[in-house]
Design an enzyme around this catalytic site. Structure first.
Site, mmCIF file in Angstrom:
data_model
loop_
_atom_site.group_PDB
_atom_site.id
_atom_site.type_symbol
_atom_site.label_atom_id
_atom_site.label_comp_id
_atom_site.label_asym_id
_atom_site.label_seq_id
_atom_site.Cartn_x
_atom_site.Cartn_y
_atom_site.Cartn_z
ATOM 1 N N ASP A 37 0.876 -1.175 0.000
ATOM 2 C CA ASP A 37 0.000 0.000 0.000
ATOM 3 C C ASP A 37 0.912 1.223 0.000
ATOM 4 O O ASP A 37 1.642 1.455 0.974
ATOM 5 C CB ASP A 37 -0.884 -0.038 1.264
ATOM 6 C CG ASP A 37 -1.813 1.163 1.351
ATOM 7 O OD1 ASP A 37 -1.557 2.189 0.676
ATOM 8 O OD2 ASP A 37 -2.785 1.087 2.127
ATOM 9 N N THR A 63 -7.918 6.117 -9.284
ATOM 10 C CA THR A 63 -8.257 6.480 -10.664
ATOM 11 C C THR A 63 -9.762 6.695 -10.876
ATOM 12 O O THR A 63 -10.195 6.895 -12.011
ATOM 13 C CB THR A 63 -7.764 5.403 -11.656
ATOM 14 O OG1 THR A 63 -8.280 4.133 -11.245
ATOM 15 C CG2 THR A 63 -6.250 5.345 -11.709
ATOM 16 N N ASP A 103 -3.414 13.674 -18.365
ATOM 17 C CA ASP A 103 -3.837 14.895 -19.068
ATOM 18 C C ASP A 103 -4.716 15.774 -18.182
ATOM 19 O O ASP A 103 -4.869 16.965 -18.440
ATOM 20 C CB ASP A 103 -4.618 14.515 -20.336
ATOM 21 C CG ASP A 103 -5.782 13.596 -20.038
ATOM 22 O OD1 ASP A 103 -5.546 12.505 -19.499
ATOM 23 O OD2 ASP A 103 -6.950 13.971 -20.305
ATOM 24 N N TYR A 126 -9.467 14.882 -9.041
ATOM 25 C CA TYR A 126 -8.494 13.892 -9.522
ATOM 26 C C TYR A 126 -7.262 14.597 -10.111
ATOM 27 O O TYR A 126 -6.125 14.259 -9.782
ATOM 28 C CB TYR A 126 -9.174 13.003 -10.572
ATOM 29 C CG TYR A 126 -8.244 12.083 -11.329
ATOM 30 C CD1 TYR A 126 -7.657 10.969 -10.725
ATOM 31 C CD2 TYR A 126 -7.955 12.307 -12.680
ATOM 32 C CE1 TYR A 126 -6.812 10.125 -11.435
ATOM 33 C CE2 TYR A 126 -7.123 11.466 -13.395
ATOM 34 C CZ TYR A 126 -6.556 10.379 -12.770
ATOM 35 O OH TYR A 126 -5.723 9.544 -13.480
ATOM 36 N N TRP A 152 -6.474 8.518 -21.856
ATOM 37 C CA TRP A 152 -7.383 7.703 -22.683
ATOM 38 C C TRP A 152 -6.867 6.270 -22.837
ATOM 39 O O TRP A 152 -6.833 5.710 -23.923
ATOM 40 C CB TRP A 152 -7.589 8.352 -24.058
ATOM 41 C CG TRP A 152 -8.416 9.598 -24.063
ATOM 42 C CD1 TRP A 152 -8.437 10.597 -23.141
ATOM 43 C CD2 TRP A 152 -9.352 10.004 -25.078
ATOM 44 N NE1 TRP A 152 -9.313 11.590 -23.517
ATOM 45 C CE2 TRP A 152 -9.884 11.254 -24.701
ATOM 46 C CE3 TRP A 152 -9.778 9.432 -26.271
ATOM 47 C CZ2 TRP A 152 -10.836 11.937 -25.461
ATOM 48 C CZ3 TRP A 152 -10.713 10.114 -27.046
ATOM 49 C CH2 TRP A 152 -11.239 11.353 -26.647
HETATM 50 N N1 LIG Z 1 -6.799 4.753 -17.244
HETATM 51 C C1 LIG Z 1 -6.592 5.908 -17.875
HETATM 52 O O1 LIG Z 1 -7.250 6.233 -18.875
HETATM 53 C C2 LIG Z 1 -5.509 6.835 -17.390
HETATM 54 C C3 LIG Z 1 -5.416 8.086 -18.010
HETATM 55 C C4 LIG Z 1 -4.414 8.957 -17.591
HETATM 56 C C5 LIG Z 1 -3.541 8.595 -16.589
HETATM 57 N N2 LIG Z 1 -3.662 7.389 -15.992
HETATM 58 C C6 LIG Z 1 -2.709 7.055 -14.926
HETATM 59 O O2 LIG Z 1 -2.026 5.865 -15.272
HETATM 60 C C7 LIG Z 1 -1.705 5.140 -14.080
HETATM 61 C C8 LIG Z 1 -2.189 3.707 -14.205
HETATM 62 O O3 LIG Z 1 -3.604 3.732 -14.375
HETATM 63 P P1 LIG Z 1 -4.462 2.433 -14.646
HETATM 64 O O4 LIG Z 1 -5.410 2.768 -15.737
HETATM 65 O O5 LIG Z 1 -3.574 1.230 -14.743
HETATM 66 O O6 LIG Z 1 -5.278 2.403 -13.288
HETATM 67 P P2 LIG Z 1 -5.900 1.179 -12.480
HETATM 68 O O7 LIG Z 1 -6.194 0.035 -13.385
HETATM 69 O O8 LIG Z 1 -6.989 1.763 -11.652
HETATM 70 O O9 LIG Z 1 -4.687 0.747 -11.549
HETATM 71 C C9 LIG Z 1 -4.340 1.458 -10.395
HETATM 72 C C10 LIG Z 1 -3.929 0.434 -9.382
HETATM 73 O O10 LIG Z 1 -3.515 1.109 -8.203
HETATM 74 C C11 LIG Z 1 -3.987 0.357 -7.106
HETATM 75 N N3 LIG Z 1 -4.040 1.150 -5.893
HETATM 76 C C12 LIG Z 1 -5.012 2.007 -5.470
HETATM 77 N N4 LIG Z 1 -4.681 2.514 -4.273
HETATM 78 C C13 LIG Z 1 -3.491 1.970 -3.930
HETATM 79 C C14 LIG Z 1 -2.637 2.077 -2.805
HETATM 80 N N5 LIG Z 1 -2.958 2.859 -1.764
HETATM 81 N N6 LIG Z 1 -1.480 1.368 -2.780
HETATM 82 C C15 LIG Z 1 -1.160 0.562 -3.815
HETATM 83 N N7 LIG Z 1 -1.926 0.392 -4.892
HETATM 84 C C16 LIG Z 1 -3.076 1.099 -4.956
HETATM 85 C C17 LIG Z 1 -5.350 -0.136 -7.528
HETATM 86 O O11 LIG Z 1 -5.745 -1.214 -6.741
HETATM 87 P P3 LIG Z 1 -7.317 -1.459 -6.479
HETATM 88 O O12 LIG Z 1 -7.906 -1.781 -7.817
HETATM 89 O O13 LIG Z 1 -7.299 -2.612 -5.521
HETATM 90 O O14 LIG Z 1 -7.853 -0.185 -5.893
HETATM 91 C C18 LIG Z 1 -5.067 -0.524 -8.995
HETATM 92 O O15 LIG Z 1 -4.622 -1.863 -9.089
HETATM 93 C C19 LIG Z 1 -2.307 5.948 -12.933
HETATM 94 O O16 LIG Z 1 -1.313 6.788 -12.402
HETATM 95 C C20 LIG Z 1 -3.371 6.792 -13.591
HETATM 96 O O17 LIG Z 1 -3.598 7.971 -12.864
HETATM 97 C C21 LIG Z 1 -4.626 6.500 -16.370
#
Ligand SMILES: NC(=O)c1ccc[n+]([C@@H]2O[C@H](COP(=O)([O-])OP(=O)(O)OC[C@H]3O[C@@H](n4cnc5c(N)ncnc54)[C@H](OP(=O)(O)O)[C@@H]3O)[C@@H](O)[C@H]2O)c1
Length: 294
Positions: A37, A63, A103, A126, A152
Site C-alpha cells: 500500500d 483512478t 492529461d 483527480y 485515454w
Molecule cells: N486509465 C486511464 O485512462 C488513465 C489516463 C491517464 C492517466 N492514468 C494514470 O495511469 C496510471 C495507471 O492507471 P491504470 O489505468 O492502470 O489504473 P488502475 O487500473 O486503476 O490501476 C491502479 C492500481 O492502483 C492500485 N491502488 C489504489 N490505491 C493503492 C494504494 N494505496 N497502494 C497501492 N496500490 C493502490 C489499484 O488497486 P485497487 O484496484 O485494488 O484499488 C489498482 O490496481 C495511474 O497513475 C493513472 O492515474 C490512467
C-alpha cells in the site's frame, strides 16, 4: 541489468508493464495493492530497502475520477501521499522513480497540443491530486524523478471505454457517444514499452508525454471500434457532453504534445488508429473472457 519495482502492479497499466518487462527478461518485482500500500510510508521504505531496485515505476493510483470529487482527501493520500512516500524512499536509497500522471493536470481548453512544460490548471479533484503527485516526485528527485503523463488508456487487464464499446456493440442497436471531447486513445502496452525505452535512454529527469499520436473524439473512437468489429459505424450516434453530466467535468481538449522525447532520441508512440488495430484482437479476447466469466 536494470532491476525494476512496479507498484500498482494489479492495475491495467501495471499488469502490462510487469508482463512486458518479464517477456524481455528484465528482473522485475510487481507489487499490487495487497502486497504494498503506497500510503504506508514504512512499508514503502521496507519494500525499496529490501529489494534495492534501480528503478521504481509507480502505477498505483486512485483512478476513480468522479468519486474523487467527493473524496479528494482520500484520493490525495494515494495520488500525492503515495508518490511522496516512494520519492522519499527512492531519494534515500538511490533509486530512480517514474511517476505516472494524466492529461487531467491541464485545463483541457487549449487549441493546440499541451507541451510538457505548459502550466497545469486542473479542473477536477483527480487532476489536482495527480498534479500534487507530480510535484512530490519532481521536488524530491530533481535529478532522478520522471513524470510520464498518459491519457485515454485501454488495455486487456482493466475496464476502459474501448472494452465497454466492444460490449455494447453486442447488446444495443445504437450507442450514443460524446463528440466534443478530443484526445489520444492509448494502449497500455505502448505506454509500458515507452516507459522502458525512457529508462534505458539517457533521458534527463522531468516530464514526458506517453500518449498515441494524432487525435479523435470518443465518438470517432467508437466508430472505429464498430468498424473493426464488422458492425455498422452508423449505429454510433454523436451527442454533446452536456447530455451526459458527471460529477467531474471532462476536458474538451486532452491532446498532449511529444517534444520531450526528441532529446533522449526515443520515438514517441505512433498513431492511435494503428495501435488500436494492433491491440484489438487482445481486447476482444479479454472482453469475451470477462463476459464468459459473468
Ligand atoms: N486509465 C486511464 O485512462 C488513465 C489516463 C491517464 C492517466 N492514468 C494514470 O495511469 C496510471 C495507471 O492507471 P491504470 O489505468 O492502470 O489504473 P488502475 O487500473 O486503476 O490501476 C491502479 C492500481 O492502483 C492500485 N491502488 C489504489 N490505491 C493503492 C494504494 N494505496 N497502494 C497501492 N496500490 C493502490 C489499484 O488497486 P485497487 O484496484 O485494488 O484499488 C489498482 O490496481 C495511474 O497513475 C493513472 O492515474 C490512467
Amino acid at each position: 541489468m536494470t532491476r525494476w519495482l512496479v507498484t500498482g502492479a494489479g492495475g491495467m497499466l501495471g499488469t502490462d508493464l510487469v508482463a512486458t518487462l518479464t517477456s524481455r527478461g528484465e528482473p522485475v518485482t510487481g507489487m499490487d495493492r495487497a502486497s504494498l500500500d503506497v500510503t504506508d510510508a514504512a512499508a514503502v521504505t521496507d519494500a525499496i530497502a529490501g529489494r534495492r531496485p534501480d528503478v521504481v515505476v509507480n502505477c498505483a493510483a486512485w483512478t476513480a475520477v468522479d468519486d474523487a470529487e467527493a473524496s479528494e482527501e482520500q484520493a490525495l493520500a494515494v495520488n500525492a501521499g503515495g508518490a511522496a512516500n516512494l520519492a522519499a524512499a527512492c531519494a534515500a536509497l538511490g533509486s530512480r522513480l517514474v511517476q505516472l500522471s494524466t492529461d487531467y493536470v491541464f485545463a483541457g481548453d487549449a487549441g493546440r497540443p499541451y507541451a510538457e512544460d505548459d502550466v497545469p490548471a486542473p479542473r477536477t479533484a483527480y487532476g489536482r491530486t495527480k498534479l500534487a503527485g507530480e510535484r512530490a516526485v519532481l521536488d524530491r528527485l530533481p535529478e532522478s524523478g520522471y513524470v510520464v503523463r498518459t491519457a485515454w488508456l485501454y488495455g486487456a487487464h482493466g475496464p476502459s471505454f474501448v472494452r465497454t464499446v466492444i460490449k455494447l456493440a453486442d447488446q444495443r442497436p445504437t450507442v450514443d457517444v460524446v463528440d466534443d471531447q478530443h484526445g489520444q486513445p492509448t494502449w497500455t502496452a505502448d505506454v509500458a514499452a515507452q516507459i522502458i525505452a525512457l529508462v534505458h535512454s539517457a533521458a534527463g529527469a522531468g516530464i514526458y508525454h506517453a500518449t498515441s499520436s494524432g487525435q479523435t473524439t470518443w465518438f470517432g473512437l467508437a466508430r472505429e471500434i464498430f468498424g473493426l468489429l464488422g458492425a455498422d459505424p452508423a449505429r454510433v450516434r454523436p451527442i454533446p457532453s452536456s447530455a451526459l453530466p458527471r460529477p467531474a467535468p471532462r476536458p474538451a481538449y486532452s491532446v498532449l504534445g511529444h517534444h520531450a522525447w526528441a532529446d533522449p532520441g526515443v520515438p514517441p508512440i505512433g498513431e492511435w488508429r494503428t495501435a488500436l488495430h494492433r491491440a484489438f484482437p487482445e481486447l476482444v479476447a479479454a472482453q469475451q473472457a470477462a463476459a464468459a466469466a459473468g
